[in-house]
Design a protein around this motif. Structure first.
Motif, PDB file in Angstrom:
ATOM      1  N   PHE A  29       0.842  -1.202   0.000  1.00  0.00           N
ATOM      2  CA  PHE A  29       0.000   0.000   0.000  1.00  0.00           C
ATOM      3  C   PHE A  29       0.881   1.257   0.000  1.00  0.00           C
ATOM      4  O   PHE A  29       1.812   1.377   0.799  1.00  0.00           O
ATOM      5  CB  PHE A  29      -0.896  -0.038   1.239  1.00  0.00           C
ATOM      6  CG  PHE A  29      -1.861   1.103   1.355  1.00  0.00           C
ATOM      7  CD1 PHE A  29      -3.122   1.023   0.772  1.00  0.00           C
ATOM      8  CD2 PHE A  29      -1.520   2.256   2.066  1.00  0.00           C
ATOM      9  CE1 PHE A  29      -4.024   2.074   0.889  1.00  0.00           C
ATOM     10  CE2 PHE A  29      -2.425   3.303   2.178  1.00  0.00           C
ATOM     11  CZ  PHE A  29      -3.669   3.206   1.587  1.00  0.00           C
ATOM     12  N   PRO A  32       1.626   4.927   0.979  1.00  0.00           N
ATOM     13  CA  PRO A  32       1.154   5.880   2.003  1.00  0.00           C
ATOM     14  C   PRO A  32       0.519   7.102   1.347  1.00  0.00           C
ATOM     15  O   PRO A  32       1.057   7.634   0.366  1.00  0.00           O
ATOM     16  CB  PRO A  32       2.425   6.285   2.755  1.00  0.00           C
ATOM     17  CG  PRO A  32       3.478   5.337   2.343  1.00  0.00           C
ATOM     18  CD  PRO A  32       3.069   4.684   1.063  1.00  0.00           C
ATOM     19  N   CYS A  38      -1.296  -2.584  11.343  1.00  0.00           N
ATOM     20  CA  CYS A  38      -1.582  -2.413   9.918  1.00  0.00           C
ATOM     21  C   CYS A  38      -0.572  -1.426   9.332  1.00  0.00           C
ATOM     22  O   CYS A  38      -0.923  -0.458   8.648  1.00  0.00           O
ATOM     23  CB  CYS A  38      -3.000  -1.909   9.696  1.00  0.00           C
ATOM     24  SG  CYS A  38      -4.250  -3.000  10.386  1.00  0.00           S
ATOM     25  N   CYS A  39       0.718  -1.670   9.563  1.00  0.00           N
ATOM     26  CA  CYS A  39       1.757  -0.656   9.325  1.00  0.00           C
ATOM     27  C   CYS A  39       2.107  -0.446   7.860  1.00  0.00           C
ATOM     28  O   CYS A  39       2.688   0.585   7.521  1.00  0.00           O
ATOM     29  CB  CYS A  39       3.011  -0.998  10.115  1.00  0.00           C
ATOM     30  SG  CYS A  39       3.876  -2.471   9.510  1.00  0.00           S
ATOM     31  N   GLY A  40       1.797  -1.411   6.960  1.00  0.00           N
ATOM     32  CA  GLY A  40       2.185  -1.236   5.559  1.00  0.00           C
ATOM     33  C   GLY A  40       3.686  -1.009   5.436  1.00  0.00           C
ATOM     34  O   GLY A  40       4.496  -1.772   5.976  1.00  0.00           O
ATOM     35  N   ASP A  84       2.087  -6.006  10.607  1.00  0.00           N
ATOM     36  CA  ASP A  84       1.257  -6.142   9.404  1.00  0.00           C
ATOM     37  C   ASP A  84       1.057  -7.633   9.117  1.00  0.00           C
ATOM     38  O   ASP A  84       1.902  -8.460   9.451  1.00  0.00           O
ATOM     39  CB  ASP A  84       1.886  -5.448   8.186  1.00  0.00           C
ATOM     40  CG  ASP A  84       0.830  -5.083   7.142  1.00  0.00           C
ATOM     41  OD1 ASP A  84       0.449  -3.888   7.055  1.00  0.00           O
ATOM     42  OD2 ASP A  84       0.358  -5.993   6.425  1.00  0.00           O
ATOM     43  N   ILE A  85      -0.066  -7.925   8.500  1.00  0.00           N
ATOM     44  CA  ILE A  85      -0.394  -9.329   8.213  1.00  0.00           C
ATOM     45  C   ILE A  85       0.205  -9.791   6.886  1.00  0.00           C
ATOM     46  O   ILE A  85       0.313 -10.996   6.634  1.00  0.00           O
ATOM     47  CB  ILE A  85      -1.936  -9.493   8.214  1.00  0.00           C
ATOM     48  CG1 ILE A  85      -2.316 -10.957   8.476  1.00  0.00           C
ATOM     49  CG2 ILE A  85      -2.571  -8.979   6.916  1.00  0.00           C
ATOM     50  CD1 ILE A  85      -3.764 -11.128   8.931  1.00  0.00           C
ATOM     51  N   ASP A  86       0.616  -8.838   6.051  1.00  0.00           N
ATOM     52  CA  ASP A  86       1.075  -9.153   4.694  1.00  0.00           C
ATOM     53  C   ASP A  86       2.609  -9.248   4.684  1.00  0.00           C
ATOM     54  O   ASP A  86       3.299  -8.272   5.000  1.00  0.00           O
ATOM     55  CB  ASP A  86       0.585  -8.025   3.764  1.00  0.00           C
ATOM     56  CG  ASP A  86       1.094  -8.182   2.347  1.00  0.00           C
ATOM     57  OD1 ASP A  86       1.791  -9.171   2.054  1.00  0.00           O
ATOM     58  OD2 ASP A  86       0.795  -7.300   1.524  1.00  0.00           O
ATOM     59  N   GLY A  98       1.677 -10.602  11.432  1.00  0.00           N
ATOM     60  CA  GLY A  98       0.547 -11.296  12.043  1.00  0.00           C
ATOM     61  C   GLY A  98      -0.682 -10.420  12.112  1.00  0.00           C
ATOM     62  O   GLY A  98      -0.723  -9.316  11.560  1.00  0.00           O
ATOM     63  N   ASP A  99      -1.679 -10.943  12.805  1.00  0.00           N
ATOM     64  CA  ASP A  99      -3.009 -10.335  12.854  1.00  0.00           C
ATOM     65  C   ASP A  99      -3.119  -9.317  14.002  1.00  0.00           C
ATOM     66  O   ASP A  99      -3.055  -9.703  15.180  1.00  0.00           O
ATOM     67  CB  ASP A  99      -4.029 -11.466  13.035  1.00  0.00           C
ATOM     68  CG  ASP A  99      -5.451 -10.956  13.023  1.00  0.00           C
ATOM     69  OD1 ASP A  99      -5.708  -9.856  12.499  1.00  0.00           O
ATOM     70  OD2 ASP A  99      -6.319 -11.655  13.580  1.00  0.00           O
ATOM     71  N   LEU A 100      -3.246  -8.067  13.672  1.00  0.00           N
ATOM     72  CA  LEU A 100      -3.438  -6.978  14.638  1.00  0.00           C
ATOM     73  C   LEU A 100      -2.509  -7.131  15.852  1.00  0.00           C
ATOM     74  O   LEU A 100      -1.313  -7.128  15.695  1.00  0.00           O
ATOM     75  CB  LEU A 100      -4.910  -6.887  15.034  1.00  0.00           C
ATOM     76  CG  LEU A 100      -5.874  -6.614  13.846  1.00  0.00           C
ATOM     77  CD1 LEU A 100      -7.301  -6.417  14.343  1.00  0.00           C
ATOM     78  CD2 LEU A 100      -5.440  -5.445  12.985  1.00  0.00           C
ATOM     79  N   ASN A 160      -3.862   2.862  10.513  1.00  0.00           N
ATOM     80  CA  ASN A 160      -4.594   3.144   9.283  1.00  0.00           C
ATOM     81  C   ASN A 160      -4.963   1.773   8.728  1.00  0.00           C
ATOM     82  O   ASN A 160      -4.297   1.236   7.854  1.00  0.00           O
ATOM     83  CB  ASN A 160      -3.750   3.950   8.297  1.00  0.00           C
ATOM     84  CG  ASN A 160      -4.481   4.149   6.971  1.00  0.00           C
ATOM     85  OD1 ASN A 160      -5.702   3.998   6.904  1.00  0.00           O
ATOM     86  ND2 ASN A 160      -3.737   4.467   5.933  1.00  0.00           N
ATOM     87  N   THR A 168      -6.345  -6.972   0.910  1.00  0.00           N
ATOM     88  CA  THR A 168      -6.232  -6.954   2.392  1.00  0.00           C
ATOM     89  C   THR A 168      -5.876  -5.566   2.903  1.00  0.00           C
ATOM     90  O   THR A 168      -6.067  -5.274   4.077  1.00  0.00           O
ATOM     91  CB  THR A 168      -5.116  -7.905   2.891  1.00  0.00           C
ATOM     92  OG1 THR A 168      -4.015  -7.823   2.002  1.00  0.00           O
ATOM     93  CG2 THR A 168      -5.570  -9.318   3.070  1.00  0.00           C
ATOM     94  N   ALA A 169      -5.321  -4.715   2.045  1.00  0.00           N
ATOM     95  CA  ALA A 169      -4.962  -3.358   2.476  1.00  0.00           C
ATOM     96  C   ALA A 169      -6.143  -2.403   2.380  1.00  0.00           C
ATOM     97  O   ALA A 169      -6.101  -1.305   2.924  1.00  0.00           O
ATOM     98  CB  ALA A 169      -3.811  -2.824   1.627  1.00  0.00           C
TER      99      ALA A 169
HETATM  100  C1  LIG Z   1      -4.654   0.971   4.332  1.00  0.00           C
HETATM  101  S1  LIG Z   1      -3.153   0.071   4.452  1.00  0.00           S
HETATM  102  C2  LIG Z   1      -2.244   1.197   5.517  1.00  0.00           C
HETATM  103  C3  LIG Z   1      -0.767   0.976   5.563  1.00  0.00           C
HETATM  104  C4  LIG Z   1       0.001   2.049   6.358  1.00  0.00           C
HETATM  105  N1  LIG Z   1      -0.450   2.124   7.726  1.00  0.00           N
HETATM  106  C5  LIG Z   1      -0.163   3.394   5.703  1.00  0.00           C
HETATM  107  O1  LIG Z   1      -0.926   4.243   6.188  1.00  0.00           O
HETATM  108  O2  LIG Z   1       0.484   3.622   4.654  1.00  0.00           O
HETATM  109  C6  LIG Z   1      -3.661  -1.204   5.550  1.00  0.00           C
HETATM  110  C7  LIG Z   1      -2.584  -2.228   5.927  1.00  0.00           C
HETATM  111  O3  LIG Z   1      -3.199  -3.121   6.885  1.00  0.00           O
HETATM  112  C8  LIG Z   1      -2.717  -4.433   6.684  1.00  0.00           C
HETATM  113  N2  LIG Z   1      -3.682  -5.345   7.327  1.00  0.00           N
HETATM  114  C9  LIG Z   1      -4.930  -5.667   6.902  1.00  0.00           C
HETATM  115  N3  LIG Z   1      -5.527  -6.489   7.792  1.00  0.00           N
HETATM  116  C10 LIG Z   1      -4.637  -6.675   8.814  1.00  0.00           C
HETATM  117  C11 LIG Z   1      -4.669  -7.430  10.032  1.00  0.00           C
HETATM  118  N4  LIG Z   1      -5.739  -8.147  10.384  1.00  0.00           N
HETATM  119  N5  LIG Z   1      -3.577  -7.393  10.838  1.00  0.00           N
HETATM  120  C12 LIG Z   1      -2.477  -6.672  10.474  1.00  0.00           C
HETATM  121  N6  LIG Z   1      -2.389  -5.955   9.328  1.00  0.00           N
HETATM  122  C13 LIG Z   1      -3.447  -5.946   8.513  1.00  0.00           C
HETATM  123  C14 LIG Z   1      -2.594  -4.539   5.179  1.00  0.00           C
HETATM  124  O4  LIG Z   1      -1.716  -5.574   4.818  1.00  0.00           O
HETATM  125  C15 LIG Z   1      -2.080  -3.130   4.821  1.00  0.00           C
HETATM  126  O5  LIG Z   1      -0.678  -3.097   4.781  1.00  0.00           O
END
Ligand SMILES: C[S@@+](CC[C@H](N)C(=O)[O-])C[C@H]1O[C@@H](n2cnc3c(N)ncnc32)[C@H](O)[C@@H]1O
Length: 266
Positions: free
Chosen positions: A76, A78, A103-105, A126-128, A148-150, A168, A191-192
């Motif tokens: 994703f 920023p 969800c750090c991307g 981040d999960i990805d 991992g997940d959240l 985010n 997923t993003a």
């Molecule tokens: C909208 S993007 C935001 C990325 C970054 N925070 C930014 O603002 O540029 C959302 C991110 O959340 C991650 N994500 C989605 N579901 C998630 C989960 N359950 N746990 C961790 N990360 C997750 C995605 O892989 C993606 O990188």
């Protein structure tokens, strides 16, 4: 009057980008010409851009909060609107603050926050796997990145100690994904973007677990949309977080900030 090779490349790139429908062809051409080391590299970059790859994926970086953040393919990009999340987190953080950026991307939020506040104890998740690799490269020694997940991958010793959780998280309602620009739909992972039926599915899970990780008086900050902000606030309030909404029309950005009420006052 003679024209230098750089001016010539710039003019050619502008016309190719314009023909491909790039709205900011002049600005993009300047960036591409200055990034390419050879004419062949420039031609390849212009080809990738004209097939619809986001400019940031072509360049390998995005500008965010005045910083250059590395962006790898499939991660994703920023967005400027997310700077509001950083601004409000920075108002609440002190040097040494414990921050979980979920969800750090690319890691952009944590990197910008460290740049504004000074050294913080940063834990990014981040999960990805592609995002995790990218964030690790960007953060280097400035923070730890977990896959991992959240909250799940965070170390147990952080429970009840976190000053700020920033997120985010994806918040586009599933039905609205098809309305996003092709650049996002085709080159950023679902997923993003996908926040479930009403866009709030991930925010609900973030809020539900926040009280296990935040210290009393700590805060959860999430980006949302103007339309979704009342729903986000309601989710926060149901989970012991006192919500307030911050808005910036210039960035078209909305952030909900939820402060954890100490248990004795709940
Ligand atoms: C909208 S993007 C935001 C990325 C970054 N925070 C930014 O603002 O540029 C959302 C991110 O959340 C991650 N994500 C989605 N579901 C998630 C989960 N359950 N746990 C961790 N990360 C997750 C995605 O892989 C993606 O990188």
């Amino acid at each position: 009057m003679s024209v230098s090779p750089i001016e010539l490349s710039h003019a050619l790139v502008v016309s190719r980008l314009r023909a491909a429908g790039c709205v900011f062809a002049e600005d993009e051409a300047r960036l591409l010409v200055s990034a390419a080391r050879t004419a062949a590299e420039l031609a390849a970059m212009v080809d990738r851009r004209t097939t619809g790859l986001p400019l940031e994926h072509v360049l390998g970086w995005a500008e965010f909060y005045g910083l250059r953040i590395g962006v790898e393919p499939g991660v994703f990009v920023p967005r400027p609107r997310t700077e509001l999340l950083v601004t409000h987190a920075a108002r609440l953080a002190r040097p040494g603050a414990v921050v979980a950026d979920l969800c750090c991307g690319t890691g952009a939020v944590g990197i910008a926050l460290s740049a504004v506040v000074g050294p913080i104890e940063l834990h990014a998740v981040d999960i990805d796997p592609a995002a995790v690799r990218c964030a690790r490269r960007n953060l280097a020694s400035a923070g730890r990145v977990y896959e991992g997940d959240l909250y799940r991958p965070l170390p147990d010793h952080l429970r009840g100690r976190v000053d700020l959780v920033t997120a985010n998280a994806p918040y586009v309602p599933t039905e609205a994904i098809r309305l996003l620009p092709a650049e996002a739909r085709d080159h950023e992972p679902l997923t993003a973007l996908d926040g479930g039926a009403d866009g709030l599915a991930v925010q609900r899970r973030l809020a539900a677990e926040a009280s296990r990780w935040l210290r009393p008086g700590g805060a959860l900050l999430v980006e949302t949309s103007r339309r979704q902000a009342p729903g986000t606030s309601d989710v926060f309030a149901r989970n012991g977080l006192v919500p307030r909404t911050a808005r910036c029309d210039d960035l078209d950005a909305t952030v909900v900030i939820g402060t954890l009420i100490p248990r004795t006052l709940r």
